[in-house]
Design a protein around this motif. Structure first.
Motif, PDB file in Angstrom:
ATOM      1  N   LEU A  64       0.828  -1.206   0.000  1.00 34.77           N
ATOM      2  CA  LEU A  64       0.000   0.000   0.000  1.00 34.77           C
ATOM      3  C   LEU A  64       0.865   1.260   0.000  1.00 34.77           C
ATOM      4  CD1 LEU A  64      -2.881  -1.006   2.428  1.00 34.77           C
ATOM      5  CD2 LEU A  64      -2.926  -0.875  -0.067  1.00 34.77           C
ATOM      6  N   ILE A  65       2.044   1.172   0.587  1.00 34.23           N
ATOM      7  CA  ILE A  65       2.972   2.308   0.566  1.00 34.23           C
ATOM      8  C   ILE A  65       3.395   2.588  -0.873  1.00 34.23           C
ATOM      9  CG2 ILE A  65       5.276   3.101   1.274  1.00 34.23           C
ATOM     10  CD1 ILE A  65       4.815   1.483   3.887  1.00 34.23           C
ATOM     11  N   LEU A  66       3.666   1.524  -1.633  1.00 30.53           N
ATOM     12  CA  LEU A  66       4.042   1.702  -3.033  1.00 30.53           C
ATOM     13  C   LEU A  66       2.868   2.217  -3.854  1.00 30.53           C
ATOM     14  CD1 LEU A  66       6.225  -1.460  -3.576  1.00 30.53           C
ATOM     15  CD2 LEU A  66       6.975   0.900  -3.345  1.00 30.53           C
ATOM     16  N   LEU A  67       1.675   1.753  -3.547  1.00 29.69           N
ATOM     17  CA  LEU A  67       0.490   2.232  -4.245  1.00 29.69           C
ATOM     18  C   LEU A  67       0.310   3.733  -4.017  1.00 29.69           C
ATOM     19  CD1 LEU A  67      -1.974   1.459  -5.944  1.00 29.69           C
ATOM     20  CD2 LEU A  67      -3.182   0.997  -3.823  1.00 29.69           C
ATOM     21  N   ALA A  68       0.487   4.158  -2.776  1.00 35.71           N
ATOM     22  CA  ALA A  68       0.384   5.583  -2.459  1.00 35.71           C
ATOM     23  C   ALA A  68       1.491   6.368  -3.161  1.00 35.71           C
ATOM     24  CB  ALA A  68       0.452   5.799  -0.949  1.00 35.71           C
ATOM     25  N   GLY A  69       2.703   5.833  -3.165  1.00 35.81           N
ATOM     26  CA  GLY A  69       3.815   6.494  -3.859  1.00 35.81           C
ATOM     27  C   GLY A  69       3.556   6.616  -5.355  1.00 35.81           C
ATOM     28  N   GLY A  70       2.990   5.563  -5.951  1.00 39.40           N
ATOM     29  CA  GLY A  70       2.641   5.613  -7.371  1.00 39.40           C
ATOM     30  C   GLY A  70       1.579   6.659  -7.649  1.00 39.40           C
ATOM     31  N   ALA A  71       0.601   6.772  -6.747  1.00 43.64           N
ATOM     32  CA  ALA A  71      -0.449   7.783  -6.914  1.00 43.64           C
ATOM     33  C   ALA A  71       0.131   9.187  -6.832  1.00 43.64           C
ATOM     34  CB  ALA A  71      -1.532   7.585  -5.850  1.00 43.64           C
ATOM     35  N   VAL A  72       1.049   9.403  -5.891  1.00 43.58           N
ATOM     36  CA  VAL A  72       1.694  10.714  -5.769  1.00 43.58           C
ATOM     37  C   VAL A  72       2.515  11.013  -7.020  1.00 43.58           C
ATOM     38  CG1 VAL A  72       3.472  11.994  -4.501  1.00 43.58           C
ATOM     39  CG2 VAL A  72       1.707  10.733  -3.254  1.00 43.58           C
ATOM     40  N   ALA A  73       3.264  10.025  -7.508  1.00 47.55           N
ATOM     41  CA  ALA A  73       4.068  10.225  -8.720  1.00 47.55           C
ATOM     42  C   ALA A  73       3.167  10.533  -9.916  1.00 47.55           C
ATOM     43  CB  ALA A  73       4.919   8.989  -8.998  1.00 47.55           C
ATOM     44  N   PHE A  74       2.037   9.830 -10.018  1.00 46.26           N
ATOM     45  CA  PHE A  74       1.090  10.055 -11.098  1.00 46.26           C
ATOM     46  C   PHE A  74       0.522  11.468 -11.021  1.00 46.26           C
ATOM     47  CE2 PHE A  74      -3.230   9.905 -12.843  1.00 46.26           C
ATOM     48  CZ  PHE A  74      -2.983   9.378 -14.107  1.00 46.26           C
ATOM     49  N   ALA A  75       0.111  11.881  -9.815  1.00 47.51           N
ATOM     50  CA  ALA A  75      -0.442  13.233  -9.633  1.00 47.51           C
ATOM     51  C   ALA A  75       0.611  14.287  -9.953  1.00 47.51           C
ATOM     52  CB  ALA A  75      -0.951  13.386  -8.200  1.00 47.51           C
ATOM     53  N   PHE A  76       1.845  14.052  -9.525  1.00 45.52           N
ATOM     54  CA  PHE A  76       2.931  14.992  -9.814  1.00 45.52           C
ATOM     55  C   PHE A  76       3.148  15.109 -11.312  1.00 45.52           C
ATOM     56  CE2 PHE A  76       7.445  15.786 -10.647  1.00 45.52           C
ATOM     57  CZ  PHE A  76       7.567  17.046 -10.078  1.00 45.52           C
ATOM     58  N   TRP A  77       3.173  13.972 -11.990  1.00 47.82           N
ATOM     59  CA  TRP A  77       3.406  13.950 -13.435  1.00 47.82           C
ATOM     60  C   TRP A  77       2.296  14.709 -14.169  1.00 47.82           C
ATOM     61  CZ3 TRP A  77       7.139  12.942 -16.790  1.00 47.82           C
ATOM     62  CH2 TRP A  77       6.804  12.783 -18.130  1.00 47.82           C
ATOM     63  N   HIS A  78       1.052  14.412 -13.785  1.00 48.11           N
ATOM     64  CA  HIS A  78      -0.067  15.072 -14.474  1.00 48.11           C
ATOM     65  C   HIS A  78      -0.202  16.540 -14.055  1.00 48.11           C
ATOM     66  CE1 HIS A  78      -1.897  11.967 -16.881  1.00 48.11           C
ATOM     67  NE2 HIS A  78      -1.558  11.116 -15.935  1.00 48.11           N
ATOM     68  N   GLY A  79       0.232  16.846 -12.859  1.00 50.95           N
ATOM     69  CA  GLY A  79       0.128  18.227 -12.390  1.00 50.95           C
ATOM     70  C   GLY A  79       1.190  19.137 -12.973  1.00 50.95           C
ATOM     71  N   THR A  80       2.369  18.583 -13.234  1.00 49.65           N
ATOM     72  CA  THR A  80       3.474  19.435 -13.687  1.00 49.65           C
ATOM     73  C   THR A  80       3.781  19.263 -15.173  1.00 49.65           C
ATOM     74  OG1 THR A  80       5.106  17.780 -13.054  1.00 49.65           O
ATOM     75  CG2 THR A  80       4.559  19.475 -11.431  1.00 49.65           C
ATOM     76  N   VAL A  81       3.629  18.043 -15.686  1.00 46.48           N
ATOM     77  CA  VAL A  81       3.998  17.795 -17.076  1.00 46.48           C
ATOM     78  C   VAL A  81       2.765  17.844 -17.972  1.00 46.48           C
ATOM     79  CG1 VAL A  81       5.071  16.165 -18.675  1.00 46.48           C
ATOM     80  CG2 VAL A  81       5.986  16.431 -16.368  1.00 46.48           C
ATOM     81  N   GLY A  82       1.705  17.166 -17.553  1.00 47.80           N
ATOM     82  CA  GLY A  82       0.469  17.149 -18.331  1.00 47.80           C
ATOM     83  C   GLY A  82       0.570  16.287 -19.580  1.00 47.80           C
ATOM     84  N   TYR A  83      -0.553  16.042 -20.177  1.00 46.72           N
ATOM     85  CA  TYR A  83      -0.599  15.246 -21.403  1.00 46.72           C
ATOM     86  C   TYR A  83      -1.218  16.036 -22.523  1.00 46.72           C
ATOM     87  CZ  TYR A  83       0.896  10.755 -19.603  1.00 46.72           C
ATOM     88  OH  TYR A  83       1.625   9.713 -19.106  1.00 46.72           O
TER      89      TYR A  83
END
Length: 180
Positions: A161-180
Motif C-alpha cells: 500500500l505504501i508503493l500504491l500511495a507512492g505511485g499515486a503521488v508520482a502520477f499526480a505529480f506527473w499530471h500536475g506538472t507535465v500534463g498530457y
C-alpha cells in the motif's frame, strides 16, 4: 445463439482455469486475447474498463471473467463464466493438495515447487504487459511500475500500500506538472 455464447464461455475459461499457475493475474493476457481479438466479445477499451471494475470491486480480480460473461450473455453468462473459471481449478487443487501433502519434503517435490515459481511470475508479468499495452500506458507508468517492482524485490516485507500511495503521488505529480 445464446447457447453458442455460453458454450464459447466454457470453452475459453475452463482451460484458463486449469493453467492459472500463479492465480488470476497469470491468465489476464490470455483472457484479453480471447475476449478482444479472437471472440470479439468486447473492445480493447471495454476490456480495460471491465478490468478496472474487477480490480476495484471486493473479491478476486479474476471476477473480470464474471463481467465478461455478463457482457456476453447476461446473468446466465456471468454464472457460466464464473463456474467455468473457478470449478475446474478448485477440483484440481483439492485433488492435488491431497497428494501433494503426502509427498512433502521429497526432492522431486521441492524441485517442482521451485520450478513452478518463475512460471507463475512470468505469466503474471505477461498479464501486466497486456493490460499496460491496451491501456496505452506511457513511459511514466512503466517507470513507476518498474520502480515499484525493484523496491519490492529489495524490501519484500514492505507494505504494498505504501508503493500504491507512492505511485499515486508520482502520477499526480506527473499530471500536475507535465500534463498530457
Amino acid at each position: 445463439m445464446r447457447e453458442n455464447a455460453l458454450w464459447s464461455l466454457i470453452v475459453v475459461f475452463v482451460p484458463f482455469s486449469l493453467v492459472s499457475i500463479g492465480g488470476g493475474p497469470s491468465i489476464f493476457a490470455g483472457i484479453q486475447h480471447q475476449s478482444v481479438e479472437v471472440y470479439h466479445w468486447v473492445s480493447a477499451r471495454e476490456f480495460v474498463d471491465l478490468f478496472a471494475i474487477a480490480r476495484a470491486a471486493p473479491g478476486p480480480g479474476s471476477m473480470l471473467v464474471t463481467l465478461l460473461g455478463w457482457k456476453v450473455a447476461g446473468w446466465t453468462g456471468a454464472i457460466v463464466a464464473t463456474l467455468a473459471l473457478f470449478v475446474p481449478s478448485s477440483l484440481l487443487c483439492y485433488g492435488v493438495t491431497r497428494m501433494w501433502n503426502h509427498y512433502r519434503g521429497r526432492h522431486w517435490h521441492t524441485a517442482l515447487e521451485n520450478g513452478l515459481a518463475p512460471i507463475g511470475a512470468g505469466l503474471i508479468l505477461a498479464g501486466v504487459v497486456a493490460i499496460f499495452r491496451i491501456a496505452g500506458a506511457g513511459v511514466p507508468s512503466w517507470a513507476i511500475a518498474g520502480i515499484a517492482a525493484v523496491i519490492l524485490l529489495w524490501r519484500p516485507k514492505l507494505n504494498p500500500l505504501i508503493l500504491l500511495a507512492g505511485g499515486a503521488v508520482a502520477f499526480a505529480f506527473w499530471h500536475g506538472t507535465v500534463g498530457y
